[in-house]
Structures are given as structure tokens and as C-alpha cells.
Design a protein around this motif. Structure first.
Motif, short mmCIF file in Angstrom:
data_model
loop_
_atom_site.label_atom_id
_atom_site.label_comp_id
_atom_site.label_asym_id
_atom_site.label_seq_id
_atom_site.Cartn_x
_atom_site.Cartn_y
_atom_site.Cartn_z
N ALA A 141 0.83 -1.20 0.00
CA ALA A 141 0.00 0.00 0.00
C ALA A 141 0.86 1.25 0.00
N CYS A 142 1.98 1.22 0.72
CA CYS A 142 2.93 2.34 0.73
C CYS A 142 3.49 2.58 -0.66
N SER A 143 3.76 1.51 -1.38
CA SER A 143 4.30 1.64 -2.74
C SER A 143 3.29 2.34 -3.65
N TYR A 144 2.01 2.03 -3.48
CA TYR A 144 0.97 2.75 -4.23
C TYR A 144 1.01 4.24 -3.90
N GLY A 145 1.24 4.56 -2.62
CA GLY A 145 1.35 5.96 -2.22
C GLY A 145 2.52 6.66 -2.88
N ILE A 146 3.64 5.95 -3.01
CA ILE A 146 4.80 6.52 -3.71
C ILE A 146 4.46 6.78 -5.18
N ALA A 147 3.80 5.82 -5.81
CA ALA A 147 3.42 5.97 -7.22
C ALA A 147 2.49 7.16 -7.41
N THR A 148 1.54 7.32 -6.49
CA THR A 148 0.59 8.43 -6.59
C THR A 148 1.31 9.77 -6.53
N ASN A 149 2.26 9.90 -5.62
CA ASN A 149 2.99 11.17 -5.50
C ASN A 149 3.92 11.39 -6.68
N TYR A 150 4.49 10.32 -7.21
CA TYR A 150 5.36 10.47 -8.38
C TYR A 150 4.59 11.03 -9.57
N THR A 151 3.37 10.54 -9.77
CA THR A 151 2.60 10.93 -10.95
C THR A 151 2.19 12.41 -10.93
N LYS A 152 2.28 13.06 -9.75
CA LYS A 152 1.92 14.47 -9.69
C LYS A 152 2.84 15.32 -10.56
N ASN A 153 4.10 14.94 -10.66
CA ASN A 153 5.05 15.69 -11.48
C ASN A 153 5.60 14.86 -12.63
N ALA A 154 4.90 13.79 -12.96
CA ALA A 154 5.35 12.91 -14.03
C ALA A 154 4.98 13.49 -15.39
N PRO A 155 5.60 12.99 -16.47
CA PRO A 155 5.23 13.45 -17.82
C PRO A 155 3.75 13.22 -18.10
N GLN A 156 3.15 14.14 -18.82
CA GLN A 156 1.73 14.03 -19.15
C GLN A 156 1.56 13.03 -20.29
N ILE A 157 1.22 11.82 -19.91
CA ILE A 157 1.05 10.73 -20.86
C ILE A 157 -0.38 10.21 -20.75
N PRO A 158 -1.03 9.87 -21.87
CA PRO A 158 -2.41 9.37 -21.81
C PRO A 158 -2.56 8.21 -20.83
N ALA A 159 -3.70 8.17 -20.15
CA ALA A 159 -3.94 7.17 -19.11
C ALA A 159 -3.81 5.75 -19.65
N PHE A 160 -4.33 5.50 -20.85
CA PHE A 160 -4.24 4.16 -21.41
C PHE A 160 -2.78 3.75 -21.60
N ASN A 161 -1.96 4.67 -22.11
CA ASN A 161 -0.55 4.37 -22.31
C ASN A 161 0.16 4.11 -20.98
N ASN A 162 -0.23 4.84 -19.93
CA ASN A 162 0.35 4.60 -18.62
C ASN A 162 0.06 3.17 -18.16
N ALA A 163 -1.19 2.75 -18.33
CA ALA A 163 -1.58 1.39 -17.93
C ALA A 163 -0.84 0.35 -18.77
N HIS A 164 -0.81 0.57 -20.09
CA HIS A 164 -0.19 -0.38 -21.00
C HIS A 164 1.32 -0.45 -20.78
N GLY A 165 1.98 0.70 -20.78
CA GLY A 165 3.43 0.73 -20.62
C GLY A 165 3.91 0.21 -19.28
N SER A 166 3.14 0.51 -18.22
CA SER A 166 3.55 0.07 -16.88
C SER A 166 3.48 -1.44 -16.74
N MET A 167 2.54 -2.09 -17.46
CA MET A 167 2.46 -3.55 -17.39
C MET A 167 3.67 -4.21 -18.05
#
Length: 297
Positions: free
Chosen positions: A158-184
Motif C-alpha cells: 500500500a505504501c508503494s501505491y502511495g509513492i506511485a501516486t505522489n510520483y505521478t503528480k510531477n510525471a510526464p503528461q502521458i495518456p492514461a491508457f498508455n500509462n496502464a499499457h506501458g507500466s504492465m
């Protein structure tokens, strides 16, 4: 929120609640590494087929660093930790501990970005800690010392999810579908080196293989698409309400399918954790209901 959106919200919560059930069924046979490699692998293939159908280009190499970071903290690490914990803990306990992710996100944001914490957020964290203590205390008494590491692993997931959430605040603006696809695909790369180190524990049955396929294709790949569809329809705040429904379905599926007991500690722990999460996130069911009524055509 229209009736169709509400039905999609319930379906998403039911699917994500079912993911803990599937991990509980397959974890002891596949082991954490193989279970998660197949999970993210099947999800990546499913999203690839959808990308071909929708004619969406991923450009993985162009944003490789971003996908690798998201894949590590939003998939590989939490999935592995939950898979390890699923060898010991009930599906209901896993789903409840998972719902502490927003609390971890607020705490990490306070440390990382110096984001202020108001009195409601602090009270929410205290309630969340009490809820976890209720669950941890009961499982430790019931299972013994063997429960300490799985519970810690679940909280770190759950902590790791929290890290990911905070990272995405300043992450590159990439379409949500691509984020899901690329992260897998990135998660598949991260987990792959672990396979020789953490082998399968037994030969999987056909039923266990089916649960892993469902875990990857439905609970991971298609669930992401459903979630992003909800975000586009009702906004991120309303879509966040799925966080509070997942434990309900996690408890329900665990009880119906695996005959897991639903004791007073489960109910009390769930109430405390979810109440704490609502305070931390500022989520208000009454406000959501008011907005939903106003949006109904």
C-alpha cells in the motif's frame, strides 16, 4: 453520476476485490514471482491487443524511464508483496490493508512535497492506524508470528501505491491508457529476473491457471480500462470512491468462495480504515450523492 457509471463503479470494485481472492487461490502454488510475472504478462498482452484494436501507439522507448518507475512502484513491488502475503493472509485482510494506500499517499506527500496535513487528515491517519492494529492484533493472535511479515508486506505494498501516486503528480503528461499499457510491460521486465530465484512451489492445476489468467486479463488489464473510463465520466474524485468498495467485495468473495470468517475484528477494522481514508482524502459520501443526483439527466 449516472446509473450506468454507478454500475461500472460497482463492477470495478467487484473485480478488484476479486483480485485478492485469485491471489489467495494461486499464491501457494505459483509462488510470488511466477504469479505476478504471469499476472502482469497477461495484462500487458491483453492491453496490447486492445491497443492494436484502438490503434493506440505506446512509444515505450521514448518514455521508458517513466514507464519503468510507474511499473515498479504501481505494479511490480505492490503485486509481489501482496502475492507473498496471500500465502498466509485471508483475501479480506489483504483487501482491507490495500485500502490504506491513500493514507500512505498523504503521509508520503507530507514528507516528499511538504504538503500540509490538516486536522482531519491527522485524525484519519490515527483511525487508519487503529484499524490496522485491530486486524494485525487479531491475525497475530490467530496465525501467530508467521503473520507479522505478510502483514508488513501488505502495508509496504500500500505504501508503494502511495509513492506511485505522489510520483505521478510531477510525471510526464502521458495518456492514461498508455500509462496502464506501458507500466504492465515495465512490470514484466522488473519481475522477470526474480523467476530463477523464487521458483514455483508446485505444479498448478487447470483451475489455478484459470484464476491467474483472470487475475491478469480481467483484474489488471481490463480493470484499468474500466477505471480510466470512470475517471473520464465522473472525474477522479468520484472514481476514488472505488477505494471504499473494494474491501467490501474482498470480504464478500472471501466469505462466499473460500469460507473465510467475517468476525467483529474484520468489521471494526474495515470501518476504522475506511473512515480514516475518507478523512485523509476529504472524500464525502453525502457530497458525492448530491453531485450524483444533480448529474442524473
Amino acid at each position: 453520476m449516472t446509473a450506468a457509471s454507478f454500475v461500472r463503479l460497482l463492477c470495478l470494485a467487484a473485480i478488484w476485490g476479486g483480485s485478492f481472492l485469485f491471489m489467495r487461490v494461486a499464491a501457494n502454488t505459483f509462488g510470488p514471482a511466477y504469479l505476478i510475472e504471469f499476472r502482469v504478462g497477461f495484462a500487458a498482452i491483453a492491453l496490447l491487443l486492445i491497443a492494436f484494436y484502438l490503434k493506440k501507439r505506446l512509444s515505450f522507448l521514448r518514455h521508458a524511464k517513466h514507464y519503468l518507475i510507474i511499473g515498479l512502484f504501481n505494479s511490480a513491488i505492490p503485486f509481489l508483496f501482496f502475492a507473498y502475503a496471500a500465502q498466509t493472509l485471508n483475501a479480506s485482510t489483504l483487501s482491507i490493508l490495500n485500502s490504506t494506500a491513500p493514507i500512505w499517499g498523504a503521509l508520503i506527500g507530507f514528507i516528499w512535497y511538504c504538503s500540509p496535513l490538516n486536522s482531519h487528515a491527522i485524525l484519519g491517519m490515527i483511525l487508519g492506524i487503529l484499524g490496522v492494529a485491530v486486524l494485525v492484533g487479531w491475525d497475530a493472535a490467530k496465525i501467530g508470528k508467521e503473520s507479522i511479515l505478510p502483514i508488513t508486506a501488505s502495508l509496504m505494498a500500500a505504501c508503494s501505491y502511495g509513492i506511485a501516486t505522489n510520483y505521478t503528480k510531477n510525471a510526464p503528461q502521458i495518456p492514461a491508457f498508455n500509462n496502464a499499457h506501458g507500466s504492465m510491460w515495465a512490470a514484466t521486465i522488473w519481475v522477470l529476473p526474480l523467476l530463477p530465484l523464487i521458483p514455483m512451489r508446485a505444479e498448478p492445476s487447470a483451475f489455478e491457471w484459470s484464476t491467474v489468467v483472470l487475475l491478469g486479463v480481467v483484474c489488471t488489464g481490463l480493470a484499468y480500462l474500466l477505471y480510466f473510463k470512470l475517471v473520464s465520466e465522473v472525474g477522479p474524485t468520484s472514481a476514488l470512491s472505488v477505494t471504499f468498495l473494494v474491501p467490501v467485495f474482498g470480504i464478500l468473495w472471501g466469505n462466499l468462495v473460500l469460507d473465510e470468517p467475517v468476525g467483529l475484528n474484520t468489521i471494526l477494522g474495515t470501518i476504522l480504515v475506511l473512515a480514516g481514508t475518507m478523512l485523509v482524502t476529504g472524500f464525502s459520501p453525502s457530497r458525492l450523492l448530491t453531485k450524483s443526483v444533480q448529474k442524473v439527466p
